[in-house]
Design a protein around this motif. Structure first.
Motif, PDB file in Angstrom:
ATOM      1  N   LYS A 105      55.564   5.205  27.815  1.00 56.65           N
ATOM      2  CA  LYS A 105      55.786   5.059  26.376  1.00 56.65           C
ATOM      3  C   LYS A 105      55.983   6.436  25.755  1.00 56.65           C
ATOM      4  N   THR A 109      56.065   8.009  21.886  1.00 52.73           N
ATOM      5  CA  THR A 109      55.721   7.648  20.521  1.00 52.73           C
ATOM      6  C   THR A 109      55.715   8.896  19.653  1.00 52.73           C
ATOM      7  N   VAL A 125      48.760   3.776  18.928  1.00 53.50           N
ATOM      8  CA  VAL A 125      49.210   3.344  20.251  1.00 53.50           C
ATOM      9  C   VAL A 125      48.060   2.606  20.928  1.00 53.50           C
TER      10      VAL A 125
END
Lengths: 110, 113
Positions: free
Chosen positions: A11, A13, A19
């Motif tokens: 991921k 971000t 998160v």
């Protein structure tokens, strides 16, 4: 295979966003852990759980929270991600006094 | 406090060479000792463990002996292969710590053909 599934595996971000990383296990093991791995530091414990709704802090817990509402799921939340939280996150469980790890979640905070 | 110190890498060997990766520890009580291996892009896998003094853990040709008198748990293999290239972590857990592991910083091993 210790029956641990981590999601997401990768991921990216942005700074300041929340998160959540999920760890799922299939064998009803009591103890679950979240570690982070950084170059030069090895692995360091963030939080661990010893049962549903029972959690405690590890060595590097600042900026992280966890929840365990079901035996099989242990969630790690970064309330407001920072660049220093760019890392590889490993979930783990204990089987017969030995810790086994999931395959890791690579998180990049930009 | 509890801590693990392992030799810094990287370590580069030729295939079939002898491997030693040093690990020493400091612990209250009587720890269990572990070696984990991490192949590129993967998670940590348990390689071997020992739970009391003089125990020898072994797996895949790797061995380590729990030496209480020298507080050590050195990893050895008589003949390494290219496929052994990985990062190796020494770790300990102390009874009553809910199984929490204390890790060394890892030693990267590269084996050349």
């Amino acid at each position: 295979d210790a029956g641990i599934t981590q999601s997401p595996r990768h991921k990216v971000t942005e700074t300041g966003t929340p998160v959540t990383l999920r760890c799922h296990q299939t064998e009803n093991h009591r103890y679950m852990y979240w570690y982070r791995q950084d170059p030069g530091h090895g692995l360091r414990l963030i939080h661990y759980s010893y049962g549903v709704k029972d959690t405690d802090k590890g060595e590097v817990s600042d900026g992280y929270s966890v929840s365990r509402s079901k035996t099989e799921d242990f969630l790690l939340t970064l309330e407001s991600a920072t660049s220093s939280q760019t890392s590889v996150y490993f979930c783990a469980i204990t089987i017969l006094n030995t810790i086994y790890f999931g395959e890791g979640s690579w998180l990049t905070v930009v | 406090g509890n801590s693990v110190t392992q030799m810094e890498g990287p370590v580069t060997l030729s295939e079939e060479a002898f491997l030693t990766i040093n690990c020493t520890y400091t612990a209250t009580g009587y720890p269990s000792l572990f070696w984990y291996v991490q192949y590129p892009g993967e998670g940590l896998q348990l390689l071997l463990k020992a739970t009391k003094a003089d125990d020898k853990g072994s797996n895949k040709g790797f061995e380590a002996t729990y030496r209480k008198e020298t507080t050590s748990f050195h990893l050895e293999k008589g003949s390494v292969q290219v496929s052994d290239s990985a990062v190796y972590f020494c770790a300990l857990s102390v009874k009553g710590s809910q199984g929490n592991l204390i890790f060394g910083k890892g030693t990267k091993l590269s084996v050349k053909p």
